[in-house]
Scaffold this motif. Structure first.
Motif, PDB file in Angstrom:
ATOM      1  N   LYS A  48       5.122 -10.716  -7.644  1.00 39.91           N
ATOM      2  CA  LYS A  48       4.313  -9.612  -7.120  1.00 39.91           C
ATOM      3  C   LYS A  48       5.116  -8.333  -6.967  1.00 39.91           C
ATOM      4  O   LYS A  48       4.595  -7.248  -7.187  1.00 39.91           O
ATOM      5  CB  LYS A  48       3.687  -9.997  -5.792  1.00 39.91           C
ATOM      6  N   THR A  49       6.395  -8.459  -6.556  1.00 43.73           N
ATOM      7  CA  THR A  49       7.179  -7.252  -6.272  1.00 43.73           C
ATOM      8  C   THR A  49       8.109  -6.871  -7.407  1.00 43.73           C
ATOM      9  O   THR A  49       8.416  -5.691  -7.574  1.00 43.73           O
ATOM     10  CB  THR A  49       8.026  -7.458  -5.005  1.00 43.73           C
ATOM     11  N   ASN A  51      11.173  -7.525  -7.400  1.00 45.21           N
ATOM     12  CA  ASN A  51      12.433  -7.203  -6.755  1.00 45.21           C
ATOM     13  C   ASN A  51      13.099  -8.488  -6.281  1.00 45.21           C
ATOM     14  O   ASN A  51      12.540  -9.228  -5.466  1.00 45.21           O
ATOM     15  CB  ASN A  51      12.161  -6.264  -5.563  1.00 45.21           C
ATOM     16  N   HIS A 104      -1.351  -7.064  -2.778  1.00 46.56           N
ATOM     17  CA  HIS A 104      -0.831  -6.530  -4.034  1.00 46.56           C
ATOM     18  C   HIS A 104       0.285  -5.535  -3.766  1.00 46.56           C
ATOM     19  O   HIS A 104       1.422  -5.767  -4.120  1.00 46.56           O
ATOM     20  CB  HIS A 104      -1.952  -5.887  -4.855  1.00 46.56           C
ATOM     21  N   ASN A 105      -0.015  -4.439  -3.155  1.00 50.35           N
ATOM     22  CA  ASN A 105       0.991  -3.422  -2.862  1.00 50.35           C
ATOM     23  C   ASN A 105       1.106  -3.287  -1.348  1.00 50.35           C
ATOM     24  O   ASN A 105       0.253  -2.700  -0.697  1.00 50.35           O
ATOM     25  CB  ASN A 105       0.606  -2.075  -3.478  1.00 50.35           C
ATOM     26  N   THR A 106       2.139  -3.841  -0.820  1.00 50.09           N
ATOM     27  CA  THR A 106       2.339  -3.798   0.621  1.00 50.09           C
ATOM     28  C   THR A 106       3.829  -3.693   0.911  1.00 50.09           C
ATOM     29  O   THR A 106       4.660  -3.784   0.007  1.00 50.09           O
ATOM     30  CB  THR A 106       1.728  -5.029   1.303  1.00 50.09           C
ATOM     31  N   THR A 107       4.149  -3.515   2.165  1.00 48.19           N
ATOM     32  CA  THR A 107       5.554  -3.418   2.548  1.00 48.19           C
ATOM     33  C   THR A 107       6.190  -4.808   2.526  1.00 48.19           C
ATOM     34  O   THR A 107       5.511  -5.814   2.727  1.00 48.19           O
ATOM     35  CB  THR A 107       5.689  -2.816   3.964  1.00 48.19           C
ATOM     36  N   TYR A 111       5.658  -9.702   3.653  1.00 49.72           N
ATOM     37  CA  TYR A 111       6.155 -10.883   2.944  1.00 49.72           C
ATOM     38  C   TYR A 111       7.127 -11.672   3.815  1.00 49.72           C
ATOM     39  O   TYR A 111       7.109 -12.896   3.833  1.00 49.72           O
ATOM     40  CB  TYR A 111       6.851 -10.481   1.647  1.00 49.72           C
TER      41      TYR A 111
END
Length: 142
Positions: A48-49, A51, A104-107, A111
């Motif tokens: 998802k990230t 990273n 989807h797009n979160t800090t 997580y």
């Protein structure tokens, strides 16, 4: 030697009853699933990230949740019925994984929090399962 082992019925007593065999098998499957999810959740976060640092940190926070719940929360869980606690922990784990799938797009903090909750739930679930199995074994031996 094997005749001696089979002569001691107390060793194989939990496996004499079908329900206990099913319970032990289901515990083994559950432990396999917990171990698999400890590996899969960080990979999902990486997917998802994109990273690796967030993935590694989420794996660390899952381990941190395990350690914290092992030291502090497992003693508090003794006051609850193991069956009810296991059902609640499974529901919390399912909701946490659903949150991970829907985000989807979160800090990264979300997580980390969800990973910590999953680690704590897995440890408390195993503690409750062990307590329940020990109670069942005590009943079957009498």
């Amino acid at each position: 030697m094997s005749a001696y082992l089979f002569a001691q019925k107390s060793i194989f007593l939990p496996f004499d009853q079908r329900n206990l065999r099913v319970l032990y098998f289901s515990r083994a499957v559950s432990l396999f699933g917990s171990t698999l999810s400890r590996f899969a959740i960080p990979l999902l976060i990486y997917k998802k990230t994109g990273n690796g640092q967030i993935m590694a940190a989420s794996a660390f926070f899952m381990l941190l949740g395990t350690v914290i719940s092992g030291f502090f929360l497992s003693h508090m869980s003794d006051g609850y019925q193991p069956k009810n606690l296991m059902i609640r922990l499974e529901a919390i784990s399912a909701i946490s994984i659903l949150i991970l799938l829907l985000l989807h797009n979160t800090t990264p903090h979300i997580y980390y929090l969800v990973s910590m909750i999953l680690g704590a739930c897995q440890t408390l679930f195993l503690t409750s399962t062990s307590k329940l199995l020990s109670l069942i074994e005590m009943i079957t031996k009498t």
